[in-house]
Structures are given as C-alpha cells and as structure tokens.
Motif scaffolding. Structure first.
Motif, PDB file in Angstrom:
ATOM      1  N   GLY A 195       2.417  -1.669  -1.015  1.00  0.00           N
ATOM      2  CA  GLY A 195       2.299  -0.534  -0.091  1.00  0.00           C
ATOM      3  C   GLY A 195       1.682  -0.972   1.232  1.00  0.00           C
ATOM      4  N   ASN A 196       0.677  -1.812   1.124  1.00  0.00           N
ATOM      5  CA  ASN A 196       0.034  -2.337   2.327  1.00  0.00           C
ATOM      6  C   ASN A 196       1.008  -3.189   3.143  1.00  0.00           C
ATOM      7  N   MET A 197       1.789  -4.036   2.450  1.00  0.00           N
ATOM      8  CA  MET A 197       2.766  -4.887   3.145  1.00  0.00           C
ATOM      9  C   MET A 197       3.845  -4.036   3.817  1.00  0.00           C
ATOM     10  N   VAL A 198       4.245  -2.952   3.141  1.00  0.00           N
ATOM     11  CA  VAL A 198       5.257  -2.063   3.716  1.00  0.00           C
ATOM     12  C   VAL A 198       4.724  -1.423   4.999  1.00  0.00           C
ATOM     13  N   ASN A 199       3.464  -0.970   4.966  1.00  0.00           N
ATOM     14  CA  ASN A 199       2.865  -0.391   6.181  1.00  0.00           C
ATOM     15  C   ASN A 199       2.942  -1.373   7.349  1.00  0.00           C
ATOM     16  N   VAL A 200       2.670  -2.619   7.071  1.00  0.00           N
ATOM     17  CA  VAL A 200       2.700  -3.635   8.134  1.00  0.00           C
ATOM     18  C   VAL A 200       4.139  -3.924   8.564  1.00  0.00           C
ATOM     19  N   LEU A 201       5.038  -4.137   7.585  1.00  0.00           N
ATOM     20  CA  LEU A 201       6.415  -4.526   7.936  1.00  0.00           C
ATOM     21  C   LEU A 201       7.192  -3.405   8.613  1.00  0.00           C
ATOM     22  N   ASN A 202       6.749  -2.150   8.393  1.00  0.00           N
ATOM     23  CA  ASN A 202       7.409  -1.038   9.082  1.00  0.00           C
ATOM     24  C   ASN A 202       7.264  -1.140  10.601  1.00  0.00           C
ATOM     25  N   GLU A 203       6.322  -1.944  11.058  1.00  0.00           N
ATOM     26  CA  GLU A 203       6.215  -2.209  12.496  1.00  0.00           C
ATOM     27  C   GLU A 203       7.437  -2.969  13.013  1.00  0.00           C
ATOM     28  N   PHE A 204       8.062  -3.751  12.125  1.00  0.00           N
ATOM     29  CA  PHE A 204       9.106  -4.687  12.574  1.00  0.00           C
ATOM     30  C   PHE A 204      10.497  -4.349  12.038  1.00  0.00           C
ATOM     31  N   ILE A 205      10.549  -3.880  10.793  1.00  0.00           N
ATOM     32  CA  ILE A 205      11.863  -3.646  10.179  1.00  0.00           C
ATOM     33  C   ILE A 205      11.919  -2.258   9.510  1.00  0.00           C
ATOM     34  N   PRO A 206      11.553  -1.194  10.261  1.00  0.00           N
ATOM     35  CA  PRO A 206      11.562   0.143   9.634  1.00  0.00           C
ATOM     36  C   PRO A 206      12.967   0.486   9.126  1.00  0.00           C
ATOM     37  N   GLY A 207      13.002   1.094   7.948  1.00  0.00           N
ATOM     38  CA  GLY A 207      14.293   1.498   7.386  1.00  0.00           C
ATOM     39  C   GLY A 207      15.042   0.380   6.690  1.00  0.00           C
ATOM     40  N   HIS A 208      14.478  -0.809   6.690  1.00  0.00           N
ATOM     41  CA  HIS A 208      15.162  -1.969   6.098  1.00  0.00           C
ATOM     42  C   HIS A 208      14.405  -2.535   4.894  1.00  0.00           C
ATOM     43  N   ILE A 209      13.548  -1.720   4.296  1.00  0.00           N
ATOM     44  CA  ILE A 209      12.756  -2.183   3.151  1.00  0.00           C
ATOM     45  C   ILE A 209      13.188  -1.391   1.927  1.00  0.00           C
ATOM     46  N   ALA A 210      13.384  -2.076   0.823  1.00  0.00           N
ATOM     47  CA  ALA A 210      13.843  -1.416  -0.401  1.00  0.00           C
ATOM     48  C   ALA A 210      13.048  -1.932  -1.588  1.00  0.00           C
ATOM     49  N   LYS A 211      13.359  -1.344  -2.731  1.00  0.00           N
ATOM     50  CA  LYS A 211      12.632  -1.664  -3.963  1.00  0.00           C
ATOM     51  C   LYS A 211      13.644  -2.118  -5.005  1.00  0.00           C
ATOM     52  N   TYR A 212      13.364  -3.250  -5.600  1.00  0.00           N
ATOM     53  CA  TYR A 212      14.226  -3.824  -6.627  1.00  0.00           C
ATOM     54  C   TYR A 212      14.098  -3.007  -7.917  1.00  0.00           C
ATOM     55  N   SER A 213      15.100  -3.056  -8.742  1.00  0.00           N
ATOM     56  CA  SER A 213      15.064  -2.323 -10.021  1.00  0.00           C
ATOM     57  C   SER A 213      13.861  -2.755 -10.858  1.00  0.00           C
ATOM     58  N   GLY A 225     -17.950  11.606   2.967  1.00  0.00           N
ATOM     59  CA  GLY A 225     -17.691  10.247   2.479  1.00  0.00           C
ATOM     60  C   GLY A 225     -16.204   9.958   2.444  1.00  0.00           C
ATOM     61  N   ILE A 226     -15.449  10.946   1.975  1.00  0.00           N
ATOM     62  CA  ILE A 226     -13.992  10.780   1.929  1.00  0.00           C
ATOM     63  C   ILE A 226     -13.434  10.622   3.339  1.00  0.00           C
ATOM     64  N   LEU A 227     -13.921  11.473   4.246  1.00  0.00           N
ATOM     65  CA  LEU A 227     -13.469  11.376   5.633  1.00  0.00           C
ATOM     66  C   LEU A 227     -13.781  10.006   6.211  1.00  0.00           C
ATOM     67  N   PHE A 228     -14.966   9.516   5.886  1.00  0.00           N
ATOM     68  CA  PHE A 228     -15.374   8.203   6.379  1.00  0.00           C
ATOM     69  C   PHE A 228     -14.396   7.122   5.890  1.00  0.00           C
ATOM     70  N   ILE A 229     -14.040   7.221   4.596  1.00  0.00           N
ATOM     71  CA  ILE A 229     -13.122   6.218   4.039  1.00  0.00           C
ATOM     72  C   ILE A 229     -11.751   6.312   4.716  1.00  0.00           C
ATOM     73  N   ILE A 230     -11.298   7.563   4.942  1.00  0.00           N
ATOM     74  CA  ILE A 230      -9.985   7.730   5.593  1.00  0.00           C
ATOM     75  C   ILE A 230     -10.001   7.111   6.991  1.00  0.00           C
ATOM     76  N   ILE A 231     -11.076   7.400   7.734  1.00  0.00           N
ATOM     77  CA  ILE A 231     -11.160   6.863   9.099  1.00  0.00           C
ATOM     78  C   ILE A 231     -11.238   5.338   9.060  1.00  0.00           C
ATOM     79  N   LEU A 232     -12.050   4.843   8.131  1.00  0.00           N
ATOM     80  CA  LEU A 232     -12.198   3.396   8.012  1.00  0.00           C
ATOM     81  C   LEU A 232     -10.869   2.735   7.638  1.00  0.00           C
ATOM     82  N   SER A 233     -10.146   3.348   6.687  1.00  0.00           N
ATOM     83  CA  SER A 233      -8.842   2.809   6.283  1.00  0.00           C
ATOM     84  C   SER A 233      -7.899   2.753   7.473  1.00  0.00           C
ATOM     85  N   GLY A 234      -7.946   3.805   8.285  1.00  0.00           N
ATOM     86  CA  GLY A 234      -7.093   3.844   9.474  1.00  0.00           C
ATOM     87  C   GLY A 234      -7.422   2.727  10.434  1.00  0.00           C
ATOM     88  N   ILE A 235      -8.717   2.477  10.615  1.00  0.00           N
ATOM     89  CA  ILE A 235      -9.131   1.396  11.526  1.00  0.00           C
ATOM     90  C   ILE A 235      -8.680   0.049  10.975  1.00  0.00           C
TER      91      ILE A 235
END
Ligand SMILES: [Zn+2]
Length: 499
Positions: free
Chosen positions: A238-256, A15-25
């Motif tokens: 976290g989800n938005m970071v995964n997506v934006l890393n396609e376009f601006i990797p290394g340029h994302i930060a976290k505010y205080s 079940g866990i494997l299924f969720i991991i694969i599904l998340s990846g898709i």
C-alpha cells in the motif's frame, strides 16, 4: 477483511489526529524522496545494461567491483546446473532483514537491472549520504540479483533442464531452487522481495492501461489467510502504491492471490516472511522496459526506506484491497473499424495483433513475429498502439506467384507496386539466402513453399492490404503498419519463411 489502522481504544481523538497529520507528513517526505530518486536516476543507471537481454557474463564484472567497497559483502552461494556461480550480495548492519531475489525466471530481467542501478547509488559516496546511512543502520539487505543465470543465458523462463524454479520450492530438484531456499532459511528475513516480469497483455483491471507494475502479498494457504507476515506485506505494498501513483497512476494492478503450494512467495509467506511479489509488465512505447526499470529502482528504494522508518505500519489495508486485479485486456496493436468483405457481404471488424519475440544471435537480440490475436468487436481491449480505419476495406496480403532469383532482385522491388497488386509476400528461389527475418517491407518465402495461407483469422500471420476507394492506403506486413505514402519511413522486421 478491512481492519482499522488504529487501536479501537486507548488513544484519544487528538492522538489519532496527531497520527493522521504525522502520517501525511511522512508520506509527503516519502514522495519527495521518490521524486529526487526519479530526477537523479540517470546518474546511477548502470549504462552497461542497455536492454533486457544482458547475460550473466555482463553482471559478473559489476558484482566483482562491489567487492572493492567495504559496505558490500559478496558471497558465492552455489552454482547453477551449467556451473555459473550464484551470488549473494549483503549490505547494512540493521536489525531488520530484507531479502531480495530477482530473475528466477531467466527472461524476466527488469528488476535485475534496477538492482544494479541501486548498487551504483551505494557505490557513489556523494550520493544520498543520509538516506544510505539511514538504510544501512536500520536494515540488513541481502540480494541475489540473478537466481537463474542459465535461463538468462538463453533468455527463457525455465532453467536449463526446463524446470520452472518457482514450482520447485517443495521438491527442490534444481540447484537454483535449493540455493534460494538455503539462503532464505539462513536469513529468516522480515521481508522478501520476489522480483519478476509479467506479460504485456495484462491490464490494470478493465482499464485501458497496461498493468505496468503488479503486486501481490502471496497467500500462505488455500484459505488465503491474513497472517501477520502477509498483512505486513500488504501494508508495505500500500505504501509503495502511494509512492508509485506519483509516476504511473492507473497502471498498477494486483496479481491473483490464489495459493500456489509449489511457489516460493507463497511458502516464504507461510514460513513467516512478509513477501512482496513485484511484476514488471508493459508500458506504452517501452518494449525494452527501461522506464519500468527506473520505476523498479524507485519502488525498491522507497520500500526499503519505508521498512527502515516503519512508516508502512500506518498504511491502511484498504489501499492494497482497492488495487485493481490483473486482467488480460491489452494487445500490441489494434486496427479499428475495418470493413471485411466475404461472399458479397460486409462486416465491421477490429483486428488485434500480438508480437512474439523470437531470439537470435545467442539470445542477444530478438526479432518480432506477429499473429492475429483476435478479430471482431474488440472494444473491451486496448492496444499499445491503435489506429482507427473506419471506412477502409481490409483484405489478406497475398503472395506474388512469380518467384525472384536472388536477394539483389528483391532489393530492386518497388514496394508500392507490389502492394498495389495485393501482395505482401514474395517467393525467393535462392537457397543460399540465410536468416529468419528481413528488414525489407515484405515477407520472403524461400524455396517455393507458401506457408502463408492468406486468411484473416486468429493465429494467422498479420499481413493485410488496406484500401479506401479502391486505392491502397496502408499495408500491414508482419504486424507493422506501413503508410503507403511513407514506405521509406518504415522500420520493423518481416519474416523469412522457409521449408
Ligand atoms: Zn516470473
């Protein structure tokens, strides 16, 4: 505070494997959507908003045209101090409520422009019909595109009586803050997007990259408690970071994440909404932030899609935790490894320059005014622009003592001759001459008073003569580098100083 994404018991391994694969898709699909949005962006970009200095009067006609389309509901939810209607635009019939507000700080318009790009996507019947149907059936989306129209009018952070709206959520002295709070109370939204711009001097951690997009899931209290709404916002980020890393990797930060008891995001989190703070920072070669506007467009649409599909729920909190912090290691321009001579001794220095934007023409335009931010060993800093001038000798640009009589005389100056005498500034007698800046490649001091003290030190103006083997090779006037061989290629502005 790391938590497992999966329940500790009850789900067998397959079940866990299924969720991991599904998340990846699902993530692969979300990245594909983001790329589609990226590639088709120009079709939806609101062309009338060309730079960051648009006004309320520029967006009102755009809001009014939304009223002609059934999917939008347009409401006036109150007036600013100067009497400008503040608009709430609603769309969708889904059960999950998402509230987005932009430009509570008047000079932070990047996301506002992106919201109008998103409206254009919804206005076009042929564009992304399945995506839109999916979003509108699962979400109810509420948008205040410009919370602080009076501040936007003069391109300043605060409202027109100089109160920072983002410190007024408790005291509620300003109509603009009251409006935002009232709408929030009426919606009790599941998610909130608090859309801002931040300074260009922020870097993504100690990297040499600007913090182009910074996120925060604000704290609900001084203890920075991980409440359910906050955790939800962290996963979505976290989800938005995964997506934006396609376009601006290394340029994302976290505010205080220090708790600010007077701020909207912190209190809205406390009151039960999952708040995402999104700050648009700097990007090399994009002072007007039109690329970051496009990134906002993708980030917001991706987040809406992820909320609608609930996919963010499976995002591991470690992604949020591993976002580097906002640091301040960026400068506009760094000149490296220059030789500074003082009293017969030589020192190797870097010089960092920052530009201030000075409004003019009713804040429709700005010119740039440079000052020395720091000098010495600046190896931990990164410049939006840099030049290595090893072996070159720097001296302050001086003011030519003989005054000129008219603008005509100034236009006859041969810049290289001026520079060869060590001058970057001239005196002008003509009292008729108006204006605060010039496009001539030297500063102008009107009325005979020399404000430029000609010292290389922090906060001083950035005017230099740069020599190699006793020959002038470069000059810097008002922070702009001029190659002496290519003076005519120069584009920038210098300053007109006056009494
Ligand atoms: Zn702000």
């Amino acid at each position: 505070m790391k938590k497992s994404t999966f329940p500790q018991s009850g789900i067998p391994l397959f079940g866990i494997l299924f969720i991991i694969i599904l998340s990846g898709i699902i993530m692969a699909q979300e990245k594909q959507l983001a790329w589609d949005l990226y590639n088709s962006y120009e079709s939806f970009k609101e062309k009338s908003l060309e730079n960051r200095r648009f006004k309320y009067s520029d967006i009102v006609p755009l809001i009014e045209q939304l009223q002609n389309k059934n999917i939008f509901k347009v409401d006036k939810v109150g007036k600013s101090i100067e009497g400008r209607d503040i608009y709430l635009i609603s769309l969708g019939t889904g059960k999950t409520k998402v509230f987005l507000w932009s430009q509570m700080h008047g000079d932070e318009p990047t996301a506002t422009a992106a919201l109008f790009d998103i409206f254009n996507l919804f206005l076009d019947d042929n564009a992304y019909p399945e995506l839109k149907k999916f979003l509108l059936s699962n979400l109810s989306i509420y948008i205040i595109p410009m919370v602080n129209p009076d501040g936007a009018e003069v391109f300043q952070r605060r409202n027109i009586v100089e109160i920072d709206l983002n410190r007024d959520v408790v005291r509620l002295q300003t109509p603009e803050a009251k409006i935002l709070k009232n709408v929030f109370d009426s919606l009790k939204a599941d998610f909130g997007f608090n859309l801002h711009d931040q300074g260009r001097d922020y870097s993504a951690g100690s990297s040499f990259n600007p913090a182009s997009i910074s996120f925060l899931a604000p704290s609900p209290d001084y203890e920075k408690s991980l409440t359910a709404p906050r955790e939800k916002a962290m996963k979505l980020i976290g989800n938005m970071v995964n997506v934006l890393n396609e376009f601006i990797p290394g340029h994302i930060a976290k505010y205080s994440d220090d708790y600010e008891p007077r701020a909207f995001g912190d209190n809205f989190t406390k009151w039960g909404t999952g708040v995402v703070l999104l700050e648009s920072g700097g990007w090399r070669g994009d002072r007007e932030k039109q690329f970051l506007r496009k990134i906002n467009y993708i980030a917001i649409l991706s987040a809406l899609s992820s909320i609608a599909s609930n996919s963010y729920v499976n995002t591991d909190l470690s992604i949020y935790e591993s976002i580097p912090h906002n640091e301040k290691f960026m400068m506009d321009f760094i000149l490296r490894n220059l030789i500074l001579k003082r009293d017969g001794k030589e020192y190797i220095i870097d010089i960092g320059i920052n530009f201030e934007e000075v409004n003019f023409n009713g804040a429709r335009d700005c010119y740039l005014k440079a000052s020395i931010e720091d000098l010495g060993d600046l190896s931990v800093y990164s410049g939006y622009d840099e030049i290595d001038l090893s072996g070159y000798i720097i001296e302050p640009g001086k003011t030519k003592p003989e005054a000129y009589n008219s603008l005509d005389d100034l236009e006859k100056i041969i810049p290289v001759e001026l520079y060869n005498q060590g001058y970057t500034n001239v005196l002008l007698i003509d009292g008729e001459f108006s204006g605060e800046y010039s496009n001539l490649p030297f500063n102008i001091i009107v009325g005979g008073k020399n404000e430029l003290n000609g010292l290389i030190k922090p906060d001083a103006a950035a005017n230099f003569i740069i020599r190699k083997n006793d020959e002038v090779k470069y000059v810097v006037v008002n922070g702009f580098l001029i190659d002496i061989e290519k003076v005519n290629d120069w584009s920038g502005n210098t300053i007109v100083y006056r009494k």
